[in-house]
Motif scaffolding. Structure first.
Motif, PDB file in Angstrom:
ATOM      1  N   GLU A 187       0.641  -1.328  -0.050  1.00 41.30           N
ATOM      2  CA  GLU A 187      -0.081   0.033   0.172  1.00 41.30           C
ATOM      3  C   GLU A 187       0.855   1.148   0.112  1.00 41.30           C
ATOM      4  O   GLU A 187       0.610   2.414  -0.861  1.00 41.30           O
ATOM      5  N   ALA A 188       1.993   1.176   0.769  1.00 41.95           N
ATOM      6  CA  ALA A 188       2.841   2.487   0.667  1.00 41.95           C
ATOM      7  C   ALA A 188       3.458   2.646  -0.697  1.00 41.95           C
ATOM      8  O   ALA A 188       3.500   3.652  -1.055  1.00 41.95           O
ATOM      9  N   ARG A 189       3.599   1.645  -1.494  1.00 45.21           N
ATOM     10  CA  ARG A 189       4.281   1.733  -2.775  1.00 45.21           C
ATOM     11  C   ARG A 189       3.289   2.207  -3.608  1.00 45.21           C
ATOM     12  O   ARG A 189       3.524   3.077  -4.741  1.00 45.21           O
ATOM     13  N   ARG A 190       2.025   1.954  -3.599  1.00 46.36           N
ATOM     14  CA  ARG A 190       0.954   2.175  -4.304  1.00 46.36           C
ATOM     15  C   ARG A 190       0.740   3.808  -4.113  1.00 46.36           C
ATOM     16  O   ARG A 190       0.354   4.469  -5.020  1.00 46.36           O
ATOM     17  N   GLN A 191       0.604   4.332  -2.649  1.00 47.55           N
ATOM     18  CA  GLN A 191       0.724   5.610  -2.380  1.00 47.55           C
ATOM     19  C   GLN A 191       1.629   6.512  -3.392  1.00 47.55           C
ATOM     20  O   GLN A 191       1.291   7.514  -3.963  1.00 47.55           O
ATOM     21  N   PHE A 192       2.810   6.029  -3.413  1.00 51.09           N
ATOM     22  CA  PHE A 192       4.091   6.718  -4.203  1.00 51.09           C
ATOM     23  C   PHE A 192       3.609   6.867  -5.660  1.00 51.09           C
ATOM     24  O   PHE A 192       4.020   7.334  -6.288  1.00 51.09           O
ATOM     25  N   GLU A 193       3.095   5.590  -5.886  1.00 53.05           N
ATOM     26  CA  GLU A 193       2.889   5.448  -7.299  1.00 53.05           C
ATOM     27  C   GLU A 193       1.963   6.425  -7.881  1.00 53.05           C
ATOM     28  O   GLU A 193       2.164   6.907  -8.903  1.00 53.05           O
ATOM     29  N   VAL A 194       0.851   6.664  -7.241  1.00 48.16           N
ATOM     30  CA  VAL A 194      -0.401   7.250  -7.587  1.00 48.16           C
ATOM     31  C   VAL A 194       0.236   8.859  -7.402  1.00 48.16           C
ATOM     32  O   VAL A 194       0.035   9.791  -8.143  1.00 48.16           O
ATOM     33  N   ASN A 195       0.744   9.249  -6.154  1.00 45.17           N
ATOM     34  CA  ASN A 195       0.947  10.620  -5.904  1.00 45.17           C
ATOM     35  C   ASN A 195       2.344  11.296  -6.320  1.00 45.17           C
ATOM     36  O   ASN A 195       2.419  12.475  -6.326  1.00 45.17           O
ATOM     37  N   VAL A 196       3.319  10.276  -6.507  1.00 42.97           N
ATOM     38  CA  VAL A 196       4.830  10.828  -6.990  1.00 42.97           C
ATOM     39  C   VAL A 196       5.144  10.201  -8.494  1.00 42.97           C
ATOM     40  O   VAL A 196       5.254  11.186  -9.289  1.00 42.97           O
TER      41      VAL A 196
END
Length: 216
Positions: A37-46
């Motif tokens: 989930e942390a990686r998904r957050q960075f994929e979408v937001n960054v």
């Protein structure tokens, strides 16, 4: 993404503006949020926004003009408990935007950051859902309950600014002859950023903990 940029250039002959607005809040204790989930957050937001910037830049350089607008957040300047992964993405996007601004300037390209405060969108509800999915049970349950309740409260919803204030800021940024590097707008954005500059880390910790309904 590549196909989208190619389609725009083929249809319009150029690309003048890129607005990177996609994002969501993956809330939960840093310990609780899974690495997937942390990686998904960075994929979408960054990574998504910066990949689109990479794809748009060659076209903007060729025409020696263009504006890239990255929507960060007041959360790229301040922090709240249980929002670590989200704030990490917004702090990252702020820094990447600063570096990109310097890199792109010689090619006639502007890079602008929009820093929304509290806006009346689905963001709070999604962040509260993510928070409960991650930390509703276990060591951080009391904190999660307090923060999720605040996010869903009527008082919180009433003070949110309409999305139009962000649209207006984007409009100013992309039509100005010399745009600002940053536009902080929406409920609480400017006061919170100013407060963060003025007080110590410990003092800010106390303010944010109390505002989040947590013991300071």
């Amino acid at each position: 993404m590549a196909a989208g940029i190619d389609h725009i250039v083929a249809e319009a002959g150029r690309i003048d503006v890129l607005v990177n607005n996609a994002g969501y809040g993956s809330y939960g204790a840093i310990e609780d949020v899974t690495m997937d989930e942390a990686r998904r957050q960075f994929e979408v937001n960054v990574f998504g926004p910066m990949r689109l910037a990479q794809l748009a830049l060659p076209h903007m350089r060729a025409q020696h003009s263009g504006t890239i607008v990255n929507i960060t957040s007041v959360g790229g300047k301040i922090y709240v408990p249980l929002g670590g992964w989200y704030h990490g993405t917004k702090f990252a996007l702020e820094a990447l935007s600063d570096c990109l601004r310097l890199e792109a300037k010689p090619f006639g390209i502007d890079v602008v950051v929009i820093e929304p405060g509290a806006i009346a969108t689905e963001w709070s509800g999604i962040a509260a859902d993510q928070l409960e999915n991650s930390s509703a049970a276990g060591a951080y349950a009391k904190q999660a309950d307090a923060v999720a309740s605040l996010m869903r409260s009527e008082a919180h919803a009433k003070r949110n600014s309409p999305p139009q204030v962000i649209a207006d800021a984007i409009g100013k940024a992309v039509t100005a002859r010399r745009p600002k590097t940053r536009y902080a707008t929406g409920f609480g954005a400017r006061p919170l950023i100013a407060l963060r500059r003025l007080v110590s880390d410990r003092a800010f910790d106390t303010v944010i903990s109390r505002a989040s309904g947590l013991p300071s």
